[in-house]
Motif scaffolding. Structure first.
Motif, PDB file in Angstrom:
ATOM      1  N   PRO A   1     -23.696  13.973   3.454  1.00  0.00           N
ATOM      2  CA  PRO A   1     -22.840  14.332   4.592  1.00  0.00           C
ATOM      3  C   PRO A   1     -22.002  13.163   5.110  1.00  0.00           C
ATOM      4  O   PRO A   1     -20.865  13.359   5.546  1.00  0.00           O
ATOM      5  CB  PRO A   1     -23.830  14.830   5.652  1.00  0.00           C
ATOM      6  N   ASP A   2     -22.542  11.944   5.051  1.00  0.00           N
ATOM      7  CA  ASP A   2     -21.775  10.791   5.529  1.00  0.00           C
ATOM      8  C   ASP A   2     -20.525  10.575   4.686  1.00  0.00           C
ATOM      9  O   ASP A   2     -19.445  10.297   5.215  1.00  0.00           O
ATOM     10  CB  ASP A   2     -22.632   9.520   5.520  1.00  0.00           C
ATOM     11  N   ASP A   3     -20.662  10.684   3.354  1.00  0.00           N
ATOM     12  CA  ASP A   3     -19.503  10.541   2.473  1.00  0.00           C
ATOM     13  C   ASP A   3     -18.509  11.678   2.714  1.00  0.00           C
ATOM     14  O   ASP A   3     -17.293  11.457   2.768  1.00  0.00           O
ATOM     15  CB  ASP A   3     -19.923  10.545   0.999  1.00  0.00           C
ATOM     16  N   ALA A   4     -19.040  12.894   2.848  1.00  0.00           N
ATOM     17  CA  ALA A   4     -18.169  14.040   3.083  1.00  0.00           C
ATOM     18  C   ALA A   4     -17.406  13.873   4.399  1.00  0.00           C
ATOM     19  O   ALA A   4     -16.211  14.149   4.470  1.00  0.00           O
ATOM     20  CB  ALA A   4     -18.994  15.331   3.109  1.00  0.00           C
ATOM     21  N   HIS A   5     -18.089  13.397   5.421  1.00  0.00           N
ATOM     22  CA  HIS A   5     -17.439  13.221   6.719  1.00  0.00           C
ATOM     23  C   HIS A   5     -16.404  12.102   6.664  1.00  0.00           C
ATOM     24  O   HIS A   5     -15.328  12.215   7.269  1.00  0.00           O
ATOM     25  CB  HIS A   5     -18.470  12.943   7.812  1.00  0.00           C
ATOM     26  N   ALA A   6     -16.703  11.024   5.940  1.00  0.00           N
ATOM     27  CA  ALA A   6     -15.736   9.927   5.792  1.00  0.00           C
ATOM     28  C   ALA A   6     -14.468  10.423   5.109  1.00  0.00           C
ATOM     29  O   ALA A   6     -13.346  10.091   5.515  1.00  0.00           O
ATOM     30  CB  ALA A   6     -16.356   8.772   5.009  1.00  0.00           C
ATOM     31  N   PHE A   7     -14.648  11.238   4.064  1.00  0.00           N
ATOM     32  CA  PHE A   7     -13.485  11.809   3.380  1.00  0.00           C
ATOM     33  C   PHE A   7     -12.713  12.718   4.334  1.00  0.00           C
ATOM     34  O   PHE A   7     -11.485  12.636   4.439  1.00  0.00           O
ATOM     35  CB  PHE A   7     -13.923  12.589   2.140  1.00  0.00           C
ATOM     36  N   HIS A   8     -13.428  13.591   5.027  1.00  0.00           N
ATOM     37  CA  HIS A   8     -12.797  14.538   5.947  1.00  0.00           C
ATOM     38  C   HIS A   8     -12.020  13.813   7.049  1.00  0.00           C
ATOM     39  O   HIS A   8     -10.929  14.245   7.444  1.00  0.00           O
ATOM     40  CB  HIS A   8     -13.856  15.448   6.565  1.00  0.00           C
ATOM     41  N   THR A   9     -12.573  12.731   7.549  1.00  0.00           N
ATOM     42  CA  THR A   9     -11.894  11.966   8.596  1.00  0.00           C
ATOM     43  C   THR A   9     -10.567  11.417   8.085  1.00  0.00           C
ATOM     44  O   THR A   9      -9.566  11.411   8.798  1.00  0.00           O
ATOM     45  CB  THR A   9     -12.802  10.821   9.084  1.00  0.00           C
ATOM     46  N   ARG A  10     -10.543  11.005   6.808  1.00  0.00           N
ATOM     47  CA  ARG A  10      -9.334  10.425   6.229  1.00  0.00           C
ATOM     48  C   ARG A  10      -8.328  11.509   5.829  1.00  0.00           C
ATOM     49  O   ARG A  10      -7.130  11.318   5.970  1.00  0.00           O
ATOM     50  CB  ARG A  10      -9.734   9.591   5.000  1.00  0.00           C
ATOM     51  N   LEU A  11      -8.834  12.647   5.307  1.00  0.00           N
ATOM     52  CA  LEU A  11      -7.938  13.707   4.826  1.00  0.00           C
ATOM     53  C   LEU A  11      -8.455  15.067   5.318  1.00  0.00           C
ATOM     54  O   LEU A  11      -9.001  15.843   4.539  1.00  0.00           O
ATOM     55  CB  LEU A  11      -7.873  13.700   3.298  1.00  0.00           C
ATOM     56  N   PRO A  12      -8.275  15.371   6.587  1.00  0.00           N
ATOM     57  CA  PRO A  12      -8.863  16.597   7.149  1.00  0.00           C
ATOM     58  C   PRO A  12      -8.240  17.895   6.655  1.00  0.00           C
ATOM     59  O   PRO A  12      -8.812  18.962   6.869  1.00  0.00           O
ATOM     60  CB  PRO A  12      -8.650  16.425   8.662  1.00  0.00           C
ATOM     61  N   THR A  13      -7.100  17.832   5.982  1.00  0.00           N
ATOM     62  CA  THR A  13      -6.471  19.067   5.505  1.00  0.00           C
ATOM     63  C   THR A  13      -7.122  19.604   4.227  1.00  0.00           C
ATOM     64  O   THR A  13      -6.900  20.760   3.863  1.00  0.00           O
ATOM     65  CB  THR A  13      -4.971  18.849   5.236  1.00  0.00           C
ATOM     66  N   ILE A  14      -7.895  18.771   3.545  1.00  0.00           N
ATOM     67  CA  ILE A  14      -8.554  19.206   2.310  1.00  0.00           C
ATOM     68  C   ILE A  14      -9.908  19.803   2.658  1.00  0.00           C
ATOM     69  O   ILE A  14     -10.727  19.155   3.321  1.00  0.00           O
ATOM     70  CB  ILE A  14      -8.719  18.043   1.322  1.00  0.00           C
ATOM     71  N   PRO A  15     -10.183  21.036   2.243  1.00  0.00           N
ATOM     72  CA  PRO A  15     -11.492  21.635   2.522  1.00  0.00           C
ATOM     73  C   PRO A  15     -12.624  20.753   1.985  1.00  0.00           C
ATOM     74  O   PRO A  15     -12.548  20.230   0.877  1.00  0.00           O
ATOM     75  CB  PRO A  15     -11.437  22.976   1.786  1.00  0.00           C
TER      76      PRO A  15
END
Length: 201
Positions: free
Chosen positions: A108-122
Motif C-alpha cells: 500500500p505504501d508504494d501504491a500510495h506513493a504512485f497515486h500521490t505522484r500520478l492520481p489520474t491513473i487508477p
C-alpha cells in the motif's frame, strides 16, 4: 529484484557479488536470455523495457495493468515509475481515455506513493489475504481497485468493494470452473495465466 531464477545471468556474468538488476548496465542486461527458464520454445527471449511494452500496445485494444513489485533496495520504484510515465503524455492520454491503464501493488505504501505522484491513473491494491472492512474503508479514500486472491473472494467481499466505489480484479484464476465462479460473483476483472480460457465457451 535479482535475476538468477529467470535468466542466465550467472552463466553469462560468473563471479559477480550480486545479481540485482541495479548492479548491471542496460547494455549488459540486453544480452540475457529471459525465456529458457519458462519454456524451451522461448530460448533467447530478451528482457524488454517499459518503453518497449508501451510501444507494442499503444494504439491497440490491449491495456496495461502494471505491477509495482516490492524491492527492498530500490525504494523509489513507485515514484520513478510515475515520473517515467509522465514522459509519455500522448500514451497516457489515450490509455486513460480508453480505460487501458492501471497500476497495482502488494505494498500500500508504494501504491500510495504512485497515486500521490500520478492520481489520474487508477491504482489497485493486491492482497493474498482477505482485506478487513476497516482496511477497505481506509483504502477506498484513495485506491480505485482491490485485487485479492480469488480463493479469498466471495459475494460479500465483491459487494462491499463495489459499495465503497472500487473495482475488484481477482488473481490468479486459471481453472475454467473458478473463472465461471468469479464471473458469476460480478468481479470487474480476472487476472489469469491463460487469457484464452476467457474466450472459450
Amino acid at each position: 529484484c535479482t535475476m538468477e531464477r529467470t535468466t542466465n545471468i550467472e552463466d553469462l556474468y560468473p563471479g559477480r557479488p550480486r545479481y540485482r538488476v541495479s548492479d548491471f548496465t542496460w547494455k549488459e542486461l540486453q544480452h540475457l536470455d529471459a525465456g529458457t527458464w519458462f519454456h524451451k520454445k522461448y530460448v533467447g527471449e530478451p528482457l524488454i523495457t517499459l518503453d518497449d511494452v508501451i510501444h507494442r500496445i499503444d494504439r491497440t485494444h490491449t491495456g496495461l495493468l502494471a505491477e509495482i513489485s516490492p524491492c527492498g533496495h530500490y525504494t523509489d520504484i513507485a515514484t520513478d515509475l510515475a515520473d517515467h510515465l509522465t514522459t509519455k503524455p500522448a500514451y497516457l492520454s489515450r490509455a486513460l481515455t480508453h480505460h487501458q491503464l492501471a497500476v497495482q501493488s502488494f505494498q500500500p505504501d508504494d501504491a500510495h506513493a504512485f497515486h500521490t505522484r500520478l492520481p489520474t491513473i487508477p491504482i489497485g491494491i493486491l492482497d493474498a489475504d482477505r482485506p478487513t472492512d476497516t482496511e477497505l474503508q481506509q483504502l477506498s479514500t484513495w485506491a480505485d481497485q482491490i485485487n485479492p486472491q480469488h480463493t479469498v473472494t466471495d459475494q460479500t467481499l465483491v459487494d462491499r468493494i463495489h459499495q465503497l466505489g472500487m473495482n475488484i480484479n481477482v488473481w490468479t484464476v486459471d481453472e475454467p470452473g473458478a473463472i465461471r465462479t468469479m464471473t458469476n460473483l460480478g468481479v470487474d476483472g480476472i487476472i489469469t495465466d491463460y487469457p484464452q480460457t476467457l474466450t472459450q465457451p
